[in-house]
Design a protein around this motif. Structure first.
Motif, PDB file in Angstrom:
ATOM      1  N   TYR A 138       0.509   4.782   0.650  1.00  0.00           N
ATOM      2  CA  TYR A 138      -0.479   5.639   1.320  1.00  0.00           C
ATOM      3  C   TYR A 138      -0.638   6.965   0.583  1.00  0.00           C
ATOM      4  CZ  TYR A 138      -2.900   7.579   5.496  1.00  0.00           C
ATOM      5  OH  TYR A 138      -3.795   8.131   6.376  1.00  0.00           O
ATOM      6  N   LEU A 175     -11.011   4.609   1.936  1.00  0.00           N
ATOM      7  CA  LEU A 175     -10.665   4.402   3.338  1.00  0.00           C
ATOM      8  C   LEU A 175     -11.035   5.673   4.084  1.00  0.00           C
ATOM      9  CD1 LEU A 175      -7.204   2.608   3.077  1.00  0.00           C
ATOM     10  CD2 LEU A 175      -9.487   1.610   3.290  1.00  0.00           C
ATOM     11  N   LYS A 176     -11.161   5.558   5.406  1.00  0.00           N
ATOM     12  CA  LYS A 176     -11.519   6.722   6.215  1.00  0.00           C
ATOM     13  C   LYS A 176     -10.379   7.053   7.169  1.00  0.00           C
ATOM     14  CE  LYS A 176     -15.883   6.867   7.736  1.00  0.00           C
ATOM     15  NZ  LYS A 176     -17.177   6.391   8.319  1.00  0.00           N
ATOM     16  N   VAL A 177     -10.147   8.332   7.341  1.00  0.00           N
ATOM     17  CA  VAL A 177      -9.155   8.786   8.300  1.00  0.00           C
ATOM     18  C   VAL A 177      -9.867   9.588   9.379  1.00  0.00           C
ATOM     19  CG1 VAL A 177      -7.103  10.224   8.653  1.00  0.00           C
ATOM     20  CG2 VAL A 177      -7.331   8.860   6.568  1.00  0.00           C
ATOM     21  N   PRO A 178     -10.060   8.999  10.560  1.00  0.00           N
ATOM     22  CA  PRO A 178     -10.745   9.732  11.629  1.00  0.00           C
ATOM     23  C   PRO A 178      -9.859  10.879  12.129  1.00  0.00           C
ATOM     24  CG  PRO A 178     -10.158   7.500  12.340  1.00  0.00           C
ATOM     25  CD  PRO A 178      -9.611   7.672  10.966  1.00  0.00           C
ATOM     26  N   ILE A 213      -1.297   2.805  10.481  1.00  0.00           N
ATOM     27  CA  ILE A 213      -2.272   2.262  11.437  1.00  0.00           C
ATOM     28  C   ILE A 213      -3.711   2.547  10.996  1.00  0.00           C
ATOM     29  CG2 ILE A 213      -2.077   4.260  13.027  1.00  0.00           C
ATOM     30  CD1 ILE A 213      -2.657   2.280  15.334  1.00  0.00           C
ATOM     31  N   LEU A 214      -3.989   3.754  10.536  1.00  0.00           N
ATOM     32  CA  LEU A 214      -5.380   4.087  10.211  1.00  0.00           C
ATOM     33  C   LEU A 214      -5.880   3.321   8.976  1.00  0.00           C
ATOM     34  CD1 LEU A 214      -5.363   7.898  11.104  1.00  0.00           C
ATOM     35  CD2 LEU A 214      -6.194   5.992  12.476  1.00  0.00           C
ATOM     36  N   MET A 270       2.922   6.604  16.306  1.00  0.00           N
ATOM     37  CA  MET A 270       2.025   5.605  15.734  1.00  0.00           C
ATOM     38  C   MET A 270       2.681   5.009  14.478  1.00  0.00           C
ATOM     39  SD  MET A 270      -1.162   5.355  16.938  1.00  0.00           S
ATOM     40  CE  MET A 270      -2.313   6.222  17.992  1.00  0.00           C
ATOM     41  N   PRO A 271       2.389   3.743  14.164  1.00  0.00           N
ATOM     42  CA  PRO A 271       2.845   3.214  12.873  1.00  0.00           C
ATOM     43  C   PRO A 271       2.201   4.029  11.749  1.00  0.00           C
ATOM     44  CG  PRO A 271       1.823   1.474  14.195  1.00  0.00           C
ATOM     45  CD  PRO A 271       1.579   2.764  14.907  1.00  0.00           C
ATOM     46  N   ARG A 272       2.955   4.225  10.683  1.00  0.00           N
ATOM     47  CA  ARG A 272       2.501   5.108   9.611  1.00  0.00           C
ATOM     48  C   ARG A 272       1.176   4.646   8.991  1.00  0.00           C
ATOM     49  NH1 ARG A 272       3.295   7.434   4.686  1.00  0.00           N
ATOM     50  NH2 ARG A 272       3.607   5.542   3.499  1.00  0.00           N
ATOM     51  N   PHE A 328      -7.545   9.291  17.460  1.00  0.00           N
ATOM     52  CA  PHE A 328      -6.499   8.459  18.067  1.00  0.00           C
ATOM     53  C   PHE A 328      -5.374   9.308  18.639  1.00  0.00           C
ATOM     54  CE2 PHE A 328      -8.537   5.463  15.190  1.00  0.00           C
ATOM     55  CZ  PHE A 328      -8.727   4.396  16.049  1.00  0.00           C
ATOM     56  N   PHE A 372       0.842  -1.198   0.000  1.00  0.00           N
ATOM     57  CA  PHE A 372       0.000   0.000   0.000  1.00  0.00           C
ATOM     58  C   PHE A 372       0.878   1.250   0.000  1.00  0.00           C
ATOM     59  CE2 PHE A 372      -2.758   3.083   2.459  1.00  0.00           C
ATOM     60  CZ  PHE A 372      -3.645   3.311   1.408  1.00  0.00           C
TER      61      PHE A 372
END
Lengths: 288, 302
Positions: free
Chosen positions: A40, A281-284, A257-258, A253-255, A288, A38
């Motif tokens: 990103y 995909l969604k990025v809240p 994770i989301l 955070m791991p790059r 977090f 992936f």
């Protein structure tokens, strides 16, 4: 004790090891912890890592009986659906995935089509469950701490420990994701270290400890007991919990994770497409 | 690392220009002020965003506000040069804080139209109503007593504009510092020929025009810089000296084909085509960005 043939595949962008575990006395195999590539930035997926596994399986005339995950990964997307579709076999993960699905289903505001009962997988494993890969016997240890659903698969003289122990010079997995717990991880690690000394341990990740040149994926119970910098013999539970919690507080955070958890909570399936046929995909924001 | 510099006015009718560097996105933000009236404009402010955790912050925008307050300035305009692909615009946040009007180039409606499809927002009004003013080539406005003029400078995006304010020009993603060259032209709506023509128009400004760029990538580890002059660019820009238009376009396209997408392009455009507004919350009260999968054409692999 039967000894599976273990072949590792390394994905350097996410430092992840995937495995093909073969029964030497038949053509049966299992695939563990596969990676969907992936990018990103571009939002682009690719199956080149999974295709390397497919090529290997076909070149060796293997039959895939299982496509397994040690846990819901937070650093890479699983290629399990692609492998399952291409090669067959049954998918499996820990039964406590339902806890993870509940937490992340809420965080991502997933629709009602997203079942939180683990039904996306063919089999949900509990502590002590057994399964076979040809003539090999597999046994499941529930080893939570990194996540609530983490499993260790013990197959013959090999154990696939997921994110519990890393190489002895690097230590252990972090415990600060939702549902993670350092004390729980310490106790899970004791279960792994109670396996016979010569048990081969196969890791899910390696990040190369300082001053080490090459990536490594295999160690043994004896080595871990003697040398693991975080949990060698003599380190108390209290000392571990303190060290782990302090260290986790310093980690980013791991790059991925989301993107990862919203796909992996669905067994590697993408969220449903919108009515234009496009998957998003969604990025809240600020969750977090 | 140097993250702030003040470029003093050079006489009547010219601005003081305070530059603020954001090392996370290599962006330069500006407070452009009239030394006589103490009126100012903010150009290309950054709304901090960490794509790993999804967390937003206003450290950089607050730094601009603190400067405005400390210098006794009054914000008259909040300007963007184009819809950015590498950071979120803080224009909306600053408008809420100061009440000043926002503006961008009028061709932003075409960028909105382009990305509206990618984000699948069928009801999104791609009409530029998210800003208080849309500027066209040749438009003028004032910052206190300072005269400001708009040059249409497409190429990096199809909506990019340059603000010429007194003897200063805010060229954002056209020219970078002479030792780095020029902006990429491969985003949706980008065009290397157009970028070349836009750069020529900027280089036709008077020799001593102060040029303020939008990014600096600190080649060879030097300190961040963001100010040059038309003369310096003409004489030393590494992408332009002794280069023909055709050579430039060939170089630009070849180089762009090797660049990965900016890590925030899919996150940023959905905020920036809304003038810096975050998406509306879902029923659970949380806001979500959307990342279209396998939809962006022409992206080279990381």
């Amino acid at each position: 004790m039967s000894q599976p043939v273990v072949t590792h595949f390394f994905d350097e962008p996410t430092n992840t090891f995937s495995y093909v575990v073969q029964d030497p006395s038949s053509r049966a195999c299992a695939i563990l912890d596969s990676v969907l590539d992936f990018d990103y930035a571009a939002g682009r997926t690719d199956v080149r890592s999974a295709d390397a596994i497919i090529d290997f399986v076909r070149a060796n005339g293997l039959e895939v009986e299982w496509v397994l995950e040690t846990h819901v990964h937070a650093d890479h997307l699983s290629a399990a659906p692609y492998l399952h579709e291409t090669l067959g076999g049954k998918t499996g993960i820990g039964a406590k995935i339902t806890v993870v699905q509940d937490v992340f289903g809420k965080a991502f505001n997933a629709g009602t089509e997203f079942a939180r009962d683990g039904s996306q997988f063919d089999r949900l494993f509990e502590e002590g469950d057994t399964f076979t890969i040809g003539h090999l016997e597999g046994r499941v240890l529930h080893t939570p701490g990194h996540t609530p659903a983490c499993l260790t698969y013990v197959i013959g003289d090999a154990a696939f420990v997921g994110d519990t122990l890393f190489m002895p010079d690097y230590g252990t997995a972090r415990c600060d994701f939702p549902g993670g717990d350092a004390r729980t991880l310490f106790r899970s690690i004791q279960k792994v270290l109670a396996l016979p000394d010569e048990t081969r341990l196969f890791l899910c990740h390696d990040y190369k400890a300082p001053e080490r040149e090459a990536y490594q994926h295999e160690t043994s119970v004896a080595e871990q007991r003697q040398q693991n910098v975080h949990v060698h013999e003599g380190i108390s539970e209290e000392a571990f919990v303190k060290m782990r919690s302090e260290r986790d507080a310093t980690l980013g955070m791991p790059r991925l994770i989301l993107p990862s958890v919203q796909v992996n909570m669905r067994a590697g399936h993408m969220p449903p497409a919108e009515d234009n046929g496009q998957v998003y995909l969604k990025v809240p924001i600020n969750t977090f | 690392m140097k993250t702030f510099a003040l470029s003093q006015n050079t006489g009547a009718g010219t601005p003081d220009v305070a530059g603020f560097f954001d090392p996370n996105t290599f962006s330069v933000q500006y407070v452009v002020s009239d030394p006589v009236s103490r009126k100012c404009a903010i150009i290309d402010p950054v709304h901090d965003f960490d794509e790993t955790s999804g967390a937003t912050a206003t450290h950089h925008a607050d730094e601009l506000l603190a400067y405005v307050q400390a210098q006794g300035l009054e914000v008259q305009w909040i300007l963007d040069t184009h819809p950015h692909a590498d950071h979120f615009s803080a224009a909306q946040y600053l408008k809420e804080k100061t009440g000043a009007p926002t503006a961008i180039g009028e061709k932003v409606v075409e960028v909105q139209e382009l990305w509206k499809g990618l984000y699948h927002w069928p009801d999104f009004p791609a009409e530029g109503s998210q800003w208080d003013r849309l500027f066209a080539e040749g438009d003028t406005f004032r910052i206190g007593e300072l005269e400001a003029r708009v040059m249409f400078s497409p190429g990096h995006t199809l909506a990019s504009i340059t603000y010429v304010i007194g003897d200063a020009a805010f060229v954002h993603d056209t020219l970078f510092q002479p030792d780095f060259g020029s902006a990429r032209a491969d985003f949706p709506g980008g065009d290397a020929h157009q970028l070349w023509n836009s750069i020529q128009s900027i280089l036709a400004l008077p020799d001593e025009t102060r040029l303020f760029t939008g990014h600096d990538y600190m080649p060879d580890g030097r300190e961040p810089e963001w100010e040059s002059t038309v003369r310096e660019q003409r004489e030393t820009n590494k992408h332009l000296v002794d280069v023909s238009e055709d050579d430039y376009v060939a170089m630009r396209n070849e180089r762009d084909s090797e660049l990965p997408m900016p890590k925030l392009i899919l996150h940023s455009l959905q905020v920036n085509i809304q003038g810096g507004r975050l998406p509306e919350p879902e029923a659970n009260g949380k806001r979500y960005l959307k990342i279209p999968l396998d939809a962006l054409e022409g992206a080279s692999r990381e």
